[in-house]
Write an enzyme that holds these catalytic residues in place. Structure first.
Site, PDB file in Angstrom:
ATOM      1  CB  ALA A 163     -14.315  35.592  94.956  1.00 13.26           C
ATOM      2  CE1 TYR A 203     -22.981  38.120  91.548  1.00 13.64           C
ATOM      3  CE2 TYR A 203     -24.828  36.732  92.199  1.00 13.64           C
ATOM      4  CZ  TYR A 203     -23.526  37.131  92.363  1.00 13.64           C
ATOM      5  OH  TYR A 203     -22.742  36.527  93.323  1.00 13.64           O
ATOM      6  CB  THR A 243     -14.775  42.563  97.170  1.00 15.97           C
ATOM      7  OG1 THR A 243     -15.522  41.851  96.181  1.00 15.97           O
ATOM      8  CG2 THR A 243     -15.619  42.750  98.411  1.00 15.97           C
ATOM      9  CG  PHE A 259      -3.945  31.399  95.248  1.00 17.12           C
ATOM     10  CD1 PHE A 259      -2.710  30.881  95.592  1.00 17.12           C
ATOM     11  CD2 PHE A 259      -4.443  31.077  93.994  1.00 17.12           C
ATOM     12  CE1 PHE A 259      -1.991  30.071  94.726  1.00 17.12           C
ATOM     13  CE2 PHE A 259      -3.740  30.261  93.113  1.00 17.12           C
ATOM     14  CZ  PHE A 259      -2.505  29.761  93.487  1.00 17.12           C
ATOM     15  CD  GLU A 260      -4.207  37.694  98.414  1.00 23.86           C
ATOM     16  OE1 GLU A 260      -3.669  38.428  97.567  1.00 23.86           O
ATOM     17  OE2 GLU A 260      -5.448  37.620  98.557  1.00 23.86           O
ATOM     18  CB  ALA A 293      -8.592  34.115 105.491  1.00 23.46           C
ATOM     19  CB  SER A 294      -6.037  37.403 102.035  1.00 22.40           C
ATOM     20  OG  SER A 294      -6.559  36.972 100.789  1.00 22.40           O
TER      21      SER A 294
HETATM   22  P1  NAD Z   1     -12.516  38.786  97.369  1.00 19.22           P
HETATM   23  O1  NAD Z   1     -11.969  38.815  95.987  1.00 19.22           O
HETATM   24  O2  NAD Z   1     -12.342  39.994  98.215  1.00 19.22           O
HETATM   25  O3  NAD Z   1     -11.880  37.539  98.199  1.00 19.22           O
HETATM   26  C1  NAD Z   1     -11.566  36.326  97.624  1.00 19.22           C
HETATM   27  C2  NAD Z   1     -10.679  35.507  98.551  1.00 19.22           C
HETATM   28  O4  NAD Z   1     -10.471  34.213  97.937  1.00 19.22           O
HETATM   29  C3  NAD Z   1      -9.268  36.090  98.788  1.00 19.22           C
HETATM   30  O5  NAD Z   1      -8.868  35.830 100.116  1.00 19.22           O
HETATM   31  C4  NAD Z   1      -8.386  35.276  97.838  1.00 19.22           C
HETATM   32  O6  NAD Z   1      -7.011  35.181  98.219  1.00 19.22           O
HETATM   33  C5  NAD Z   1      -9.075  33.921  97.950  1.00 19.22           C
HETATM   34  N1  NAD Z   1      -8.784  33.013  96.838  1.00 19.22           N
HETATM   35  C6  NAD Z   1      -9.107  33.155  95.529  1.00 19.22           C
HETATM   36  N2  NAD Z   1      -8.706  32.057  94.842  1.00 19.22           N
HETATM   37  C7  NAD Z   1      -8.132  31.219  95.738  1.00 19.22           C
HETATM   38  C8  NAD Z   1      -7.541  29.931  95.647  1.00 19.22           C
HETATM   39  N3  NAD Z   1      -7.461  29.268  94.500  1.00 19.22           N
HETATM   40  N4  NAD Z   1      -7.032  29.388  96.779  1.00 19.22           N
HETATM   41  C9  NAD Z   1      -7.094  30.041  97.970  1.00 19.22           C
HETATM   42  N5  NAD Z   1      -7.675  31.253  98.114  1.00 19.22           N
HETATM   43  C10 NAD Z   1      -8.177  31.825  97.009  1.00 19.22           C
HETATM   44  O7  NAD Z   1     -14.030  38.369  97.212  1.00 19.22           O
HETATM   45  P2  NAD Z   1     -15.376  38.638  98.047  1.00 19.22           P
HETATM   46  O8  NAD Z   1     -16.186  39.618  97.274  1.00 19.22           O
HETATM   47  O9  NAD Z   1     -15.110  38.853  99.476  1.00 19.22           O
HETATM   48  O10 NAD Z   1     -16.093  37.237  97.819  1.00 19.22           O
HETATM   49  C11 NAD Z   1     -16.167  36.216  98.792  1.00 19.22           C
HETATM   50  C12 NAD Z   1     -17.499  35.524  98.672  1.00 19.22           C
HETATM   51  O11 NAD Z   1     -18.540  36.454  98.974  1.00 19.22           O
HETATM   52  C13 NAD Z   1     -17.793  35.003  97.245  1.00 19.22           C
HETATM   53  O12 NAD Z   1     -18.464  33.781  97.325  1.00 19.22           O
HETATM   54  C14 NAD Z   1     -18.740  36.071  96.700  1.00 19.22           C
HETATM   55  O13 NAD Z   1     -19.575  35.578  95.663  1.00 19.22           O
HETATM   56  C15 NAD Z   1     -19.522  36.397  97.960  1.00 19.22           C
HETATM   57  N6  NAD Z   1     -20.270  37.664  97.910  1.00 19.22           N
HETATM   58  C16 NAD Z   1     -19.662  38.822  97.538  1.00 19.22           C
HETATM   59  C17 NAD Z   1     -20.428  39.992  97.460  1.00 19.22           C
HETATM   60  C18 NAD Z   1     -19.805  41.296  97.019  1.00 19.22           C
HETATM   61  O14 NAD Z   1     -20.528  42.213  96.661  1.00 19.22           O
HETATM   62  N7  NAD Z   1     -18.499  41.440  97.057  1.00 19.22           N
HETATM   63  C19 NAD Z   1     -21.791  39.975  97.791  1.00 19.22           C
HETATM   64  C20 NAD Z   1     -22.375  38.781  98.212  1.00 19.22           C
HETATM   65  C21 NAD Z   1     -21.610  37.622  98.258  1.00 19.22           C
END
Ligand code: NAD
Length: 396
Positions: free
Chosen positions: A139, A234, A274, A73-74, A48-49
Site C-alpha cells: 500500500a 472506495y 492500518t 520500505f521502512e 511485509a512490515s
Molecule cells: P500497510 O500500510 O499496513 O502496509 C503496507 C506495506 O507496504 C508496508 O510493509 C510498507 O513498508 C510496504 N510498502 C509501501 N510502499 C513500498 C515500496 N515502495 N516498496 C516496498 N514496500 C513498500 O497496508 P495494509 O492496509 O496492510 O495494505 C496491504 C494491502 O491490503 C493493500 O493492497 C490494501 O489495499 C489491502 N487491504 C487493506 C484493507 C484494510 O482495511 N487495511 C482491507 C482490504 C484490503
C-alpha cells in the site's frame, strides 16, 4: 530516550520499539494457539512490515513453519528520530523466527524498482532455490515507474462527482461533514498505476523468468469492497478502479502460472485499521461503527485473525471457495446482512453527541496507536529506550 506518540490526524511520526515488539509477539501468540496449517514452505511477502503483509509473514512462519523473505520500505532510526513501526516490527519478527529456527531475511527498498526485484531473485536463488507462495501486500502513496521513470501518485478521491460524507476526528471524538472533490482523469490513471496490478504482474514475470517460482506456486494480493456508503470513495472511486485493475491482473497472472500448475488470487479482506486505511475519508467512522457491531456479536477480527482464516479455511483447502468473480472472500462476516443493517442504522444517526455511545471510537483510536507501538499492556512507556535497533538480516 523516552518515546511518546507524536501524531497529527492519521499520521504518527514516532514509534515505540518495545511496543511494536509486543504487538508482534501478541500476533505470534495468537497464531501459535491455533492449529498448524499444512501450507507454504518458502514464502515471499512484498509489503511485509505492517498490516496484512506482516500478518501474512507471521502466519507463514509460526503456523506453517515456512521460510520467508520480506520486502518493505521502512526507515531505521536516525539521530533522535525513531525508526518507523515496520522497522521495529521486523526486528522482533526476525528475532522470534530465529527462536523457532525459521529462515527469515528482509530487504528494505522500493519494491516497484527493478533493482529490488533482482536483489530478491538473487537471494531466493542463493538461499531457498524456489518459492511456492508470493504475497503481494503493498500500500503506497507513490511509485516511480521502473521503465518510464515517471513519478506516479495515488489519490483517494471519488470519480465523476464530489463525495460528501460524515467523518470522525477519532482523537477529539467529533463527527462532521467532509466533501471530497472528484479526481481528474490524470489522478485516476496515476492511482491505478500505483495501486493496480501492473507491478504485481512485473514481479511474477521477473520471478518466473528468474526460475525461482516452484511448480504449482500460488500468489495472492488483497482487495476491499465494503458497503454502499463507502462506494463513492472506495469501490467506485480512484482506489476501486485500481482494485479492479488488480483483479484483472490476478486473472492474467493466473493464466500464466497455471501453465506450471500455479494459481493467482485476489482475496477480499475486512476493513481494518492500518497505516494505509486510516487515510481514506469516511473509513475511520465506518470502521468505528463496524467494530462496535462486530465486537458485540463476537466476530471482530484483526489482521492476524483474518490471515489465519485465509490460510486455514481458504487457501490450503483442496477446493478453495471463490465468489462469482473468482475472488476469495474474507469480508464475509463484515458484509453479513445483519451486520450491515445495524451499521447503516448507526451511520444514519451518528453525531458528535452520541458517537462515544454508539461507536467503538475508543477501540479504533487504540488500534491506531497500537500500529505505532503505543498503548500495549506490559510496556513501560516512561522508561528510556534504545531506538537504534538493527534488523539482523537487512539488505537495502
Ligand atoms: P500497510 O500500510 O499496513 O502496509 C503496507 C506495506 O507496504 C508496508 O510493509 C510498507 O513498508 C510496504 N510498502 C509501501 N510502499 C513500498 C515500496 N515502495 N516498496 C516496498 N514496500 C513498500 O497496508 P495494509 O492496509 O496492510 O495494505 C496491504 C494491502 O491490503 C493493500 O493492497 C490494501 O489495499 C489491502 N487491504 C487493506 C484493507 C484494510 O482495511 N487495511 C482491507 C482490504 C484490503
Amino acid at each position: 530516550m523516552i518515546i511518546k506518540p507524536k501524531f497529527k490526524g492519521f499520521i504518527c511520526t514516532t514509534a515505540h520499539p518495545k511496543g511494536c515488539a509486543r504487538s508482534v509477539q501478541e500476533q505470534i501468540s495468537y497464531v501459535q494457539m491455533q492449529k498448524s496449517v499444512k501450507g507454504p514452505k518458502n514464502v515471499l511477502v512484498i509489503g511485509a512490515s505492517t498490516g496484512y503483509g506482516l500478518a501474512s509473514r507471521i502466519v507463514s512462519t509460526f503456523c506453517c513453519g515456512a521460510s520467508t523473505i520480506g520486502v518493505f520500505f521502512e526507515k531505521p532510526a536516525n539521530a533522535n528520530k525513531t525508526a518507523t513501526a515496520g522497522w521495529y516490527n521486523t526486528v522482533e519478527f526476525e528475532r522470534a523466527a530465529k527462536e523457532v529456527n525459521c529462515y527469515a531475511k528482509s530487504i528494505n527498498g522500493d519494491a516497484f524498482s527493478t533493482a529490488v526485484k533482482e536483489q530478491v531473485i538473487e537471494l531466493i536463488k542463493n538461499d531457498l532455490g524456489q518459492i511456492d507462495l508470493v504475497i503481494y501486500s503493498l500500500a503506497s502513496p507513490r511509485r516511480i515507474h521502473p521503465i518510464t521513470g515517471e513519478t506516479l501518485a495515488s489519490s483517494i478521491k471519488p470519480v465523476g462527482k464530489p463525495f460528501s460524507s460524515k467523518m470522525i476526528d477519532f482523537h477529539k471524538e467529533t463527527v462532521s461533514e467532509i466533501t471530497v472533490e472528484p479526481a481528474t482523469d490524470e489522478e485516476v490513471r496515476q492511482t491505478a498505476d500505483v495501486m493496480g496490478g501492473e507491478d504485481w504482474e512485473m514481479w511474477m514475470e521477473a520471478l518466473r523468468d528468474g526460475g525461482v517460482l516452484a511448480a504449482g506456486a500460488t500468489t495472492i494480493s488483497y482487495s476491499y469492497i465494503g458497503p454502499k456508503i463507502t462506494y463513492p470513495i472506495y469501490r467506485e472511486g480512484t482506489i476501486g478502479i485500481a482494485k479492479n485493475d488488480l483483479e484483472s491482473s490476478a486473472k492474467k497472472i493466473h493464466t500464466e502460472l497455471n501453465k506450471l500448475g500455479g494459481k493467482a488470487f485476489v482475496s477480499v479482506q475486512k476493513a481494518l485499521v492500518t497505516q494505509a486505511s486510516t487515510a481514506i475519508p469516511g473509513m475511520p467512522l465506518y470502521m468505528s461503527l463496524l467494530f462496535k457491531v462486530m465486537k458485540e456479536k463476537g466476530i471482530h477480527e484483526n489482521c492476524i485473525e483474518q490471515i489465519y482464516r485465509l490460510f486455514a479455511e481458504r487457501l490450503y483447502l483442496s477446493t478453495i471457495p471463490l465468489d462469482d468473480k473468482g475472488r476469495i472472500r474474507l469480508d464475509d462476516w463484515e458484509m453479513r446482512a445483519d451486520i450491515q443493517t445495524e451499521v447503516s442504522a448507526l451511520w444514519e444517526k451518528v453525531l458528535t453527541e452520541n458517537v462515544a455511545d454508539i461507536s467503538d471510537v475508543v477501540g479504533y483510536r487504540n488500534d491506531f496507536f497500537r500500529l505505532f507501538g503505543f498503548g500495549l499492556t506490559g510496556v513501560e512507556y516512561d522508561k528510556e529506550e534504545d531506538i537504534h535497533l538493527d534488523i539482523p538480516s537487512i539488505t537495502g
